[in-house]
Write a protein that holds these residues in place. Sequence first.
Motif, PDB file in Angstrom:
ATOM      1  N   LEU A 227       7.018   7.012  -8.488  1.00 12.91           N
ATOM      2  CA  LEU A 227       5.781   6.559  -7.839  1.00 12.91           C
ATOM      3  C   LEU A 227       5.715   5.031  -7.852  1.00 12.91           C
ATOM      4  O   LEU A 227       5.403   4.396  -6.840  1.00 12.91           O
ATOM      5  CB  LEU A 227       4.579   7.155  -8.576  1.00 12.91           C
ATOM      6  CG  LEU A 227       3.196   6.977  -7.969  1.00 12.91           C
ATOM      7  CD1 LEU A 227       3.122   7.646  -6.621  1.00 12.91           C
ATOM      8  CD2 LEU A 227       2.138   7.560  -8.883  1.00 12.91           C
ATOM      9  N   THR A 228       6.023   4.453  -9.021  1.00 10.78           N
ATOM     10  CA  THR A 228       6.034   2.990  -9.124  1.00 10.78           C
ATOM     11  C   THR A 228       7.001   2.384  -8.115  1.00 10.78           C
ATOM     12  O   THR A 228       6.656   1.463  -7.370  1.00 10.78           O
ATOM     13  CB  THR A 228       6.455   2.574 -10.545  1.00 10.78           C
ATOM     14  OG1 THR A 228       5.598   3.212 -11.469  1.00 10.78           O
ATOM     15  CG2 THR A 228       6.378   1.079 -10.723  1.00 10.78           C
ATOM     16  N   LEU A 229       8.233   2.927  -8.097  1.00  9.19           N
ATOM     17  CA  LEU A 229       9.240   2.379  -7.192  1.00  9.19           C
ATOM     18  C   LEU A 229       8.800   2.527  -5.740  1.00  9.19           C
ATOM     19  O   LEU A 229       8.913   1.603  -4.943  1.00  9.19           O
ATOM     20  CB  LEU A 229      10.580   3.094  -7.399  1.00  9.19           C
ATOM     21  CG  LEU A 229      11.276   2.812  -8.708  1.00  9.19           C
ATOM     22  CD1 LEU A 229      12.613   3.543  -8.749  1.00  9.19           C
ATOM     23  CD2 LEU A 229      11.487   1.315  -8.901  1.00  9.19           C
TER      24      LEU A 229
ATOM     25  N   ILE B  93       5.763   2.888  -4.367  1.00 14.12           N
ATOM     26  CA  ILE B  93       4.652   2.048  -3.908  1.00 14.12           C
ATOM     27  C   ILE B  93       5.102   0.594  -3.823  1.00 14.12           C
ATOM     28  O   ILE B  93       4.768  -0.117  -2.878  1.00 14.12           O
ATOM     29  CB  ILE B  93       3.424   2.196  -4.825  1.00 14.12           C
ATOM     30  CG1 ILE B  93       2.968   3.653  -4.837  1.00 14.12           C
ATOM     31  CG2 ILE B  93       2.300   1.312  -4.352  1.00 14.12           C
ATOM     32  CD1 ILE B  93       1.774   3.916  -5.693  1.00 14.12           C
ATOM     33  N   THR B  94       5.894   0.160  -4.824  1.00 16.98           N
ATOM     34  CA  THR B  94       6.381  -1.214  -4.764  1.00 16.98           C
ATOM     35  C   THR B  94       7.166  -1.440  -3.478  1.00 16.98           C
ATOM     36  O   THR B  94       6.991  -2.439  -2.790  1.00 16.98           O
ATOM     37  CB  THR B  94       7.279  -1.507  -5.977  1.00 16.98           C
ATOM     38  OG1 THR B  94       6.627  -1.033  -7.139  1.00 16.98           O
ATOM     39  CG2 THR B  94       7.527  -2.989  -6.117  1.00 16.98           C
TER      40      THR B  94
ATOM     41  N   VAL C  31       4.817  -1.495  -0.469  1.00 14.40           N
ATOM     42  CA  VAL C  31       4.091  -2.764  -0.344  1.00 14.40           C
ATOM     43  C   VAL C  31       5.012  -3.831   0.229  1.00 14.40           C
ATOM     44  O   VAL C  31       4.655  -4.579   1.151  1.00 14.40           O
ATOM     45  CB  VAL C  31       3.546  -3.202  -1.726  1.00 14.40           C
ATOM     46  CG1 VAL C  31       3.046  -4.622  -1.680  1.00 14.40           C
ATOM     47  CG2 VAL C  31       2.430  -2.274  -2.155  1.00 14.40           C
TER      48      VAL C  31
ATOM     49  N   ARG D 274       5.654  -3.160   3.870  1.00 15.56           N
ATOM     50  CA  ARG D 274       4.532  -3.393   4.764  1.00 15.56           C
ATOM     51  C   ARG D 274       4.268  -4.883   4.965  1.00 15.56           C
ATOM     52  O   ARG D 274       4.082  -5.345   6.071  1.00 15.56           O
ATOM     53  CB  ARG D 274       3.271  -2.727   4.220  1.00 15.56           C
ATOM     54  CG  ARG D 274       2.087  -2.915   5.148  1.00 15.56           C
ATOM     55  CD  ARG D 274       0.815  -2.398   4.557  1.00 15.56           C
ATOM     56  NE  ARG D 274       1.004  -1.099   3.920  1.00 15.56           N
ATOM     57  CZ  ARG D 274       0.195  -0.637   2.984  1.00 15.56           C
ATOM     58  NH1 ARG D 274      -0.815  -1.356   2.568  1.00 15.56           N
ATOM     59  NH2 ARG D 274       0.408   0.538   2.453  1.00 15.56           N
ATOM     60  N   TYR D 275       4.245  -5.612   3.832  1.00 16.18           N
ATOM     61  CA  TYR D 275       3.831  -7.002   3.926  1.00 16.18           C
ATOM     62  C   TYR D 275       4.974  -7.929   4.308  1.00 16.18           C
ATOM     63  O   TYR D 275       4.778  -8.932   4.969  1.00 16.18           O
ATOM     64  CB  TYR D 275       3.195  -7.461   2.613  1.00 16.18           C
ATOM     65  CG  TYR D 275       1.873  -6.806   2.348  1.00 16.18           C
ATOM     66  CD1 TYR D 275       0.900  -6.736   3.346  1.00 16.18           C
ATOM     67  CD2 TYR D 275       1.575  -6.254   1.111  1.00 16.18           C
ATOM     68  CE1 TYR D 275      -0.315  -6.131   3.115  1.00 16.18           C
ATOM     69  CE2 TYR D 275       0.350  -5.653   0.872  1.00 16.18           C
ATOM     70  CZ  TYR D 275      -0.585  -5.590   1.880  1.00 16.18           C
ATOM     71  OH  TYR D 275      -1.793  -4.999   1.651  1.00 16.18           O
ATOM     72  N   VAL D 276       6.176  -7.618   3.863  1.00 18.57           N
ATOM     73  CA  VAL D 276       7.287  -8.527   4.128  1.00 18.57           C
ATOM     74  C   VAL D 276       8.069  -8.086   5.363  1.00 18.57           C
ATOM     75  O   VAL D 276       8.346  -8.878   6.255  1.00 18.57           O
ATOM     76  CB  VAL D 276       8.209  -8.624   2.899  1.00 18.57           C
ATOM     77  CG1 VAL D 276       9.364  -9.573   3.193  1.00 18.57           C
ATOM     78  CG2 VAL D 276       7.426  -9.104   1.699  1.00 18.57           C
TER      79      VAL D 276
ATOM     80  N   PHE E 251       0.958   7.278   2.116  1.00 14.83           N
ATOM     81  CA  PHE E 251      -0.277   7.614   1.425  1.00 14.83           C
ATOM     82  C   PHE E 251      -0.256   9.054   0.928  1.00 14.83           C
ATOM     83  O   PHE E 251      -0.594   9.331  -0.236  1.00 14.83           O
ATOM     84  CB  PHE E 251      -1.463   7.395   2.369  1.00 14.83           C
ATOM     85  CG  PHE E 251      -2.777   7.667   1.736  1.00 14.83           C
ATOM     86  CD1 PHE E 251      -3.368   6.726   0.908  1.00 14.83           C
ATOM     87  CD2 PHE E 251      -3.424   8.875   1.929  1.00 14.83           C
ATOM     88  CE1 PHE E 251      -4.573   6.976   0.303  1.00 14.83           C
ATOM     89  CE2 PHE E 251      -4.636   9.134   1.327  1.00 14.83           C
ATOM     90  CZ  PHE E 251      -5.210   8.187   0.518  1.00 14.83           C
TER      91      PHE E 251
ATOM     92  N   MET F 172       2.216   9.493  -1.952  1.00 18.45           N
ATOM     93  CA  MET F 172       1.694   8.937  -3.201  1.00 18.45           C
ATOM     94  C   MET F 172       0.803   9.940  -3.902  1.00 18.45           C
ATOM     95  O   MET F 172       0.966  10.213  -5.084  1.00 18.45           O
ATOM     96  CB  MET F 172       0.857   7.692  -2.900  1.00 18.45           C
ATOM     97  CG  MET F 172       1.668   6.458  -2.755  1.00 18.45           C
ATOM     98  SD  MET F 172       0.826   4.970  -2.485  1.00 18.45           S
ATOM     99  CE  MET F 172      -0.328   4.765  -1.646  1.00 18.45           C
ATOM    100  N   SER F 173      -0.163  10.492  -3.137  1.00 14.91           N
ATOM    101  CA  SER F 173      -1.126  11.367  -3.801  1.00 14.91           C
ATOM    102  C   SER F 173      -0.455  12.674  -4.230  1.00 14.91           C
ATOM    103  O   SER F 173      -0.831  13.261  -5.240  1.00 14.91           O
ATOM    104  CB  SER F 173      -2.345  11.592  -2.920  1.00 14.91           C
ATOM    105  OG  SER F 173      -2.163  12.698  -2.105  1.00 14.91           O
TER     106      SER F 173
END
Lengths: 208, 655
Positions: A26-28, A30-31, A34, A37-39, A48, A51-52
């Motif tokens: 989960l950590t890997l 979402i990181t 992120v 998405r942003y870079v 989403f 994740m849940s």
Amino acid sequence: MQNILLTIDKISTWVGQLFAWLIFSLTLMITWEVFSRYVLNNPHPWAFDVMSMMYGTLFMMAGAYTLSKNGHVRGDVLYGFFPPRLQAGLDLLLYLVFFIPGVVAMAWAGYHYAGDSWAIREYSNITADGPPVYPFKTVIPIAGGLLLLQGLVEIVRCVLCLQTGQWPSRIEDVEEVDVEKLKEMVNVKDSDIAKLDQYVVAGQDVQK
Amino acid sequence: MKKEIWFGLIIMALVVVSAFLLLPPFAEMKNGHLGLLMLALVVVAIMLGFPTAFTLMGMGMIFAWIAYRSQNPSLAVDQTLDLMVQRTFSVMSNDVLISIPLFVFMGYLIERANLIEKLFKSMHLATARVPGSLAVATIITCAIFATATGIVGAVVTLMGLLALPAMLRAGYSVQLSAGAITAGGCLGILIPPSVMLIVYGATAGVSVVKLYAGAFFPGIMLASLYILYVVIIAKLKPHLAPPMSAEDRIVPLPAVTQEISNTFSDKVLPGLLGALKGKRNAATPTAEILKQLGIALLPLIAVSLLSGVIFFKITQPLPSEVAEGVVAMGGAIEDTPQEAESSNLSGLQEPQAMGDLKSPPGSSDAPQALGGAVEAAPVVAAVAPTTASAEETKPAEVANEGEREPAPTGFWIAMGVVAFAMFVFYAYFSFARLEIFKMLLGSFFPLAIMILAVLGTIVFGLATPTEAAAIGSMGGLLLAAAYRRLNFQVMKESVFLTAKTSAMVCWLFVGSSIFSAAFALLGGQELINTWVLSLNMTPVQFMILAQVVIFLLGWPLEWTEIIVIFMPIFIPLLPHFGIDPLFFGLLVALNLQTAFLSPPVAMAAFYLKGVSPPQVSLNQIFAGMMPFMAIQVFAIVLLYMFPAIGLWLPEVLYK
């Protein structure tokens, strides 16, 4: 008897620990999401839901594991003061009154709930083209079944304790506050702590 | 032993009997009364010590069935089953609770990175001149470490192993030492990112982002009140907390800097520059001197970068709300270097600058801030070698201005103050302080930057709490790796503990959501609403009543149980009295701090007792906790009198 109990403990533990690794993925995930998405400007709509699902599966499957380690929160204001026989008696009663009906109902309802979902091949509708939901819903009856199995073990433990007057042993597991390990981590020995008594006594004399 | 059992059982029996006496006779009972009976029974059942999650689940199921049966007996079983599975599934797909395992995982990883020992030592040296320095260092260490990990038991135990011996050896009273450790260790559940606020947010339907923004200053306030109390006690009664002796304060210098401070100057900048140019330094390699110089200039670089970022933010052609927020934050930060000379709390506040600085680039979502930082970098590069104070950045920035908005005068005044403060800071920056600064750099700054980066991205809306929590976990992994503590064993332990803790909290949520559904079905909520409203209380009275009830519940119950069972009862009443659920949540969060410190069940005290020398009695620890409990109550009153302490930041950020 003890062997059967410990075997079921081991099954719960093994399943719980297996699914525990979901926290790492989960950590890997979402990181990465992120970052993506942003870079890279490339968000994934299914992230989403996934994740849940990871989170839900993680805690549901760890329920029996936590029970086998006596890790569910208890109100231990009074419980801690009770002698083992009284503890076992109360636990036995409440396992039969609350735990068994509740968990059986949950597993049973979950079985039909997941069955319905399988029948229509349900897909998540939170986002367009969501991932399938039916495997996720299947977690409910499986987790409920495991929990029930572990609950039966705990009931036997209560009976054994009522007979012998002491709680049967459990398998050791990593603990949140493991004093010995923490002592080792910061290099403090028992003898060091004992030596401190002189300061405590001296301090009390000064205050008198 | 026997007496306590009977005492407990009699209290439980009294609760049940009084519930039956107060309610109408069984035959006349309406569903609403059954709801109240259910509430009384659940308190008793929890006190019996059965795992709360399953008590709630079982009891909720039974009463939900009764409620459905009174409407339509033939459908009751199916409806109950549906309710249970739907409630369970809604917890499984809850997008607020998902951050819990991630934050818990981050906490376990940071705990195992074993920073606490270094952190405590460096804080201790940094606060050496403050009265009661050891206790102050303890509280600061606890606050930071507890905030990053959120594990009360581990923090109290570790501080009991590290700080208690140090304080006892220095002649501190047992009570004060125990109080500082236990109270400080509990701060972690209040100061965000805390799991408690997530649980409250999920229960009350309040945005976790706002709760985090709101709880930040009350948390800092509570920690400052603790420190203030310790300082005052140490001033008034020095025998309880004797000052540090001169030889304890000496910081051993490494050979190189010792050499320089002997031959040139004991101040860092003149000393290092002299050594760099002078011919007497044949013994010391230039690279080593440059390294020291680089470290010594870090605060200057950080301040210059920050002022550059702020400058670009406020002179932006299109002023946005976010920019105002940053300015407001900046204003608070710019004052901090002034305190650097007194060297007491500078350590606590300086990283704020660094944290704020780093958080936007870290989240990669702030092209503007990023651009600002990049553009400011050459300015710094130009300034750094000449070692001038921050004042010299001004002309360079003006040159860059172009068609931008002119910066307000206040900015230049603040810059002047900062420049002067930096000047004073470097004038007093001795080699001993450089050593302390290096120690802080290795322990305090990584943690503070991590907390502030996680919080900053959440509060400024750059990432959702879930995303920030995941990145925080990643940060925890990197931190543990950086301190060479990351191996498969540590990883495995953290993963398993995370699973157990998350299962504990989330199964409790499953149970409580079934329970509260049954309570609502029976109409217990309506009955309580009408009853409370019939009392014609003013909002103040209601608030006091609510806080007293929560305070009393904190005695037998844990915070998880109080929030998931009783908050659903209080929250629907809030609109009647015009109380903001966000504000109420902050008060509850402060209030539940007392739950950890109220004897005879205070968890913190038992953890400390487990690692303290045999002569320290539980009663001494309890006695030590009492003043800190009084401070907590005082903090609740303060927050109630001045709600702006908590509500100002959320209001500024989310108008």
